[in-house]
Design an enzyme around this catalytic site. Structure first.
Site, PDB file in Angstrom:
ATOM      1  N   HIS A   1       0.859  -1.122   0.064  1.00  0.00           N
ATOM      2  CA  HIS A   1      -0.052   0.248  -0.050  1.00  0.00           C
ATOM      3  C   HIS A   1       0.840   1.236   0.002  1.00  0.00           C
ATOM      4  O   HIS A   1       0.456   2.464   0.269  1.00  0.00           O
ATOM      5  CB  HIS A   1      -0.775  -0.046   1.176  1.00  0.00           C
ATOM      6  CG  HIS A   1      -1.909  -1.054   1.189  1.00  0.00           C
ATOM      7  ND1 HIS A   1      -3.036  -0.998   0.144  1.00  0.00           N
ATOM      8  CD2 HIS A   1      -2.294  -2.178   1.777  1.00  0.00           C
ATOM      9  CE1 HIS A   1      -3.859  -1.888   0.458  1.00  0.00           C
ATOM     10  NE2 HIS A   1      -3.480  -2.706   1.464  1.00  0.00           N
TER      11      HIS A   1
ATOM     12  N   HIS B   1       7.821  -8.308   3.648  1.00  0.00           N
ATOM     13  CA  HIS B   1       6.319  -7.847   3.295  1.00  0.00           C
ATOM     14  C   HIS B   1       5.633  -8.720   2.372  1.00  0.00           C
ATOM     15  O   HIS B   1       5.978  -8.763   1.381  1.00  0.00           O
ATOM     16  CB  HIS B   1       6.279  -6.382   2.997  1.00  0.00           C
ATOM     17  CG  HIS B   1       5.031  -5.687   3.327  1.00  0.00           C
ATOM     18  ND1 HIS B   1       4.363  -5.466   4.574  1.00  0.00           N
ATOM     19  CD2 HIS B   1       3.800  -5.625   2.430  1.00  0.00           C
ATOM     20  CE1 HIS B   1       3.282  -4.859   4.394  1.00  0.00           C
ATOM     21  NE2 HIS B   1       2.950  -5.147   3.315  1.00  0.00           N
TER      22      HIS B   1
END
Length: 273
Positions: free
Chosen positions: A68, A155
Site C-alpha cells: 500500500h 512484507h
C-alpha cells in the site's frame, strides 16, 4: 544493539497507540533502534506524510511500507526527501524512494534497514532474494564492518516464502521480520546461524476486527461476492505487536528474540529489559 521492531500500524487506533506508547516502550526496553511498518496507518491504506512525521517524533528511527506504499499520493514527494522512510527495494528501477537506509544509533554504531516484498499471492515484483543479496554485498556486520546490525522487513503473504528467505540469509543479517498479514506468529526464534526471525510481527491495531478492519463490512465480503461497504479500520483499543531483539556488536548476530504485545485485547508480553 537493542532493536524494537513493530508491525503494520492500522488506522487511527494503531496511530494513537503507537504515538502514545512508543516513547515509554522505547525507554523501558532501552532500545537503540526502533523500526515501524506504517503502510496501513492512513485509514488502513497507505501512509500520509504528517503521520510519518508523528511516528518519527514518537521515537521511530525507520519507517517501512509495503504493497500500500502508494495509496496516499502525497507520500511520493515526501519519500524522495525522507531517508528514514523506505519501501520494498524490489520495486522496478525508477520507483520513487529507496529500499534500504543506514541510520546512526547510540555509541557511534550504524544499522542497515532493508525492506523487500514477496511475490507469492502479491504483486509480481523483481526477485526479493536477489535484490537483498545485491544490497548485502555492499555491507558487512561487526566492529570492522560498515554496519553493526542489519534488519530486514519482509512484507508478504506466504509464510513459506518468508521462512525460505530467512533461512537463505541466516548468519548474514541480524533480524528478518515478516509483515503484511497482521497476525503475530508464535515462531519468534534465533535461527541456527544467528539471525533472529519471526514469520509475521503482527499489527499495531485493534484485534476486535478482521485484520484491523471493522468486522461487519469485512465479513460481508466473504458472504457476498458483490461489492459491499467500503472497508474501514476498527477503532477500539489497539495492541502494539512486534519483536524485541538484542544483538552482539562483535558479530551483528542475535542473542535473543522476544515477542512484544502491549495494550488491547491480546495477551500481554513485555520482554524483560
Amino acid at each position: 544493539m537493542r532493536i524494537l521492531f513493530l508491525g503494520d500500524v492500522v488506522g487511527r487506533a494503531g496511530r494513537d497507540a503507537l504515538t502514545a506508547r512508543l516513547p515509554g516502550l522505547r525507554a523501558l526496553l532501552r532500545a537503540d533502534l526502533v523500526v515501524v511498518n506504517g503502510e496501513n496507518a492512513s485509514h488502513g491504506f497507505g501512509l500520509a506524510p504528517d503521520m510519518a512525521r508523528a511516528f518519527l517524533a514518537a521515537g521511530a528511527d525507520v519507517l517501512t511500507l509495503g504493497n500500500h506504499a502508494w495509496d496516499r499520493k502525497e507520500i511520493i514527494p515526501y519519500i524522495a526527501e525522507e531517508r528514514r522512510l523506505i519501501r520494498p527495494m524490489n520495486y522496478p528501477p525508477g520507483t520513487p524512494g529507496q529500499g534500504a537506509t543506514v541510520v546512526e544509533v547510540p555509541g557511534g554504531r550504524r544499522a542497515l534497514v532493508i525492506q523487500v516484498m514477496t511475490r507469492l499471492f502479491m504483486e509480481l515484483l523483481d526477485d526479493p532474494f536477489r535484490a537483498a543479496q545485491a544490497e548485502l554485498a555492499r555491507h558487512t556486520m561487526g566492529p570492522a564492518g560498515s554496519v553493526q546490525a542489519i534488519i530486514v522487513d519482509i512484507h508478504g503473504e506466504a509464510t513459506a516464502e518468508k521462512q525460505a528467505f530467512a533461512h537463505s540469509f541466516d548468519g548474514k543479517v541480524s533480524l528478518v521480520a515478516g509483515t503484511h498479514t497482521h497476525v503475530p506468529t508464535a515462531d519468534h526464534q534465533v535461527l541456527a546461524d544467528g539471525t533472529a526471525f519471526v514469520t509475521d510481527a503482527g499489527m499495531c491495531g485493534d484485534y476486535d476486527s478482521v485484520i484491523g478492519m471493522s468486522k461487519g463490512g469485512a465479513s460481508l465480503r466473504f458472504w457476498r461476492k458483490v461489492p459491499s461497504e467500503k472497508l474501514a479500520p476498527a477503532e477500539g483499543e489497539a495492541t502494539l505487536c512486534g519483536v524485541f531483539v538484542e544483538t552482539d556488536d562483535a558479530t551483528g548476530l542475535a542473542t535473543r528474540c522476544d515477542p512484544v504485545r502491549v495494550g488491547g485485547r491480546l495477551s500481554q508480553i513485555l520482554p524483560a529489559a
